[in-house]
Motif scaffolding. Structure first.
Motif, PDB file in Angstrom:
ATOM      1  N   GLU A 198       5.741   4.424   1.771  1.00  0.00           N
ATOM      2  CA  GLU A 198       6.421   5.603   2.317  1.00  0.00           C
ATOM      3  C   GLU A 198       7.247   5.237   3.551  1.00  0.00           C
ATOM      4  O   GLU A 198       8.349   5.754   3.745  1.00  0.00           O
ATOM      5  CB  GLU A 198       5.374   6.673   2.665  1.00  0.00           C
ATOM      6  N   LYS A 199       6.729   4.335   4.383  1.00  0.00           N
ATOM      7  CA  LYS A 199       7.465   3.877   5.565  1.00  0.00           C
ATOM      8  C   LYS A 199       8.706   3.100   5.144  1.00  0.00           C
ATOM      9  O   LYS A 199       9.793   3.270   5.725  1.00  0.00           O
ATOM     10  CB  LYS A 199       6.558   3.009   6.432  1.00  0.00           C
ATOM     11  N   LYS A 239       0.837  -1.199   0.000  1.00  0.00           N
ATOM     12  CA  LYS A 239       0.000   0.000   0.000  1.00  0.00           C
ATOM     13  C   LYS A 239       0.874   1.252   0.000  1.00  0.00           C
ATOM     14  O   LYS A 239       2.021   1.219   0.467  1.00  0.00           O
ATOM     15  CB  LYS A 239      -0.913   0.008   1.224  1.00  0.00           C
ATOM     16  N   GLU A 240       0.334   2.353  -0.495  1.00  0.00           N
ATOM     17  CA  GLU A 240       1.112   3.574  -0.644  1.00  0.00           C
ATOM     18  C   GLU A 240       1.653   4.072   0.693  1.00  0.00           C
ATOM     19  O   GLU A 240       2.829   4.472   0.797  1.00  0.00           O
ATOM     20  CB  GLU A 240       0.252   4.669  -1.291  1.00  0.00           C
TER      21      GLU A 240
END
Length: 217
Positions: free
Chosen positions: A62-63, A57-58
């Motif tokens: 990012e993480k 997932k987006e």
């Protein structure tokens, strides 16, 4: 100095052992696709993430970008599998040991590809130790030589499986079912589910490639 690379794929998490038990000095962690999240969830620090990451997932991506110092993102349409690319990178970095987690269970095509891939890499890199590990099994690949093997109360069942071709001259010493310079055809079930009968045993063979699987019920 030996360099150990631990590669974690996104296989069923119930089959992946506690990764923190494998964290040692000079260990380098590689996440394959969703496997990078499994490394992070275990409180460890991935050194590299490889894959197309189409299942991420987006917000999770990012993480990953924040936590992983090196990312290699590929298109799904490619000749090599994500696992193969991860192993190739470990070899480029002069790995001494390559241990794979999350590469069993789930899809049989992924498992078979991973297991047979180890045989091919062992042929090309005979001095490197390759293992495929889950909560129930340890799979390793061996070239003709003599090997010592120690009793393991947890994974006491030991199977020897020829891959790619027949194995010649297989000798098993210290086992419940010993062999003496035996020819084992590829596909044979002769060496399935053996056991050591003493603290230390030995196996050796003259020709072929042998996969050893240590398992628990």
């Amino acid at each position: 100095m030996e360099k150990t690379f631990h590669i974690v794929a996104g296989g069923p998490e119930n089959l992946i052992p506690d990764l923190s038990e494998y964290e040692k000095e000079n260990t380098i962690w590689i996440g394959v696709d969703r496997g990078v999240q499994i490394i992070i969830q275990a409180g460890l620090y991935p050194d590299l993430a490889v894959g197309d990451f189409d299942s991420i997932k987006e917000e999770d991506w990012e993480k990953i970008e924040r936590k992983v110092p090196s990312l290699r993102r590929y298109k799904p349409e490619k000749d090599e599998t994500d696992m193969e690319l991860a192993i190739m990178w470990a070899l480029e970095m002069k790995a001494s040991n390559v241990k794979i987690f999350g590469g069993t269970g789930g899809r049989l095509d992924h498992f078979m590809a991973n297991a047979l891939m180890l045989g091919k890499f062992k042929q090309d890199y005979p001095d490197i130790n390759f293992e495929l590990i889950d909560v129930q099994n340890n799979l390793s690949v061996h070239l003709p030589d003599s090997y010592e093997i120690k009793w393991d109360e947890e994974k006491k069942f030991i199977s020897f499986i020829p891959i790619f071709s027949d194995v010649y001259g297989l000798t098993l010493e210290g086992f419940k079912y010993p062999l003496n310079h035996h020819h084992v055809p590829a596909g044979s079930s002769l060496c399935i589910s053996n056991e050591l009968i003493q603290e230390t045993g030995h196996f050796s063979f003259k020709k072929g490639i042998l996969m050893m699987i240590r398992s628990k019920d």
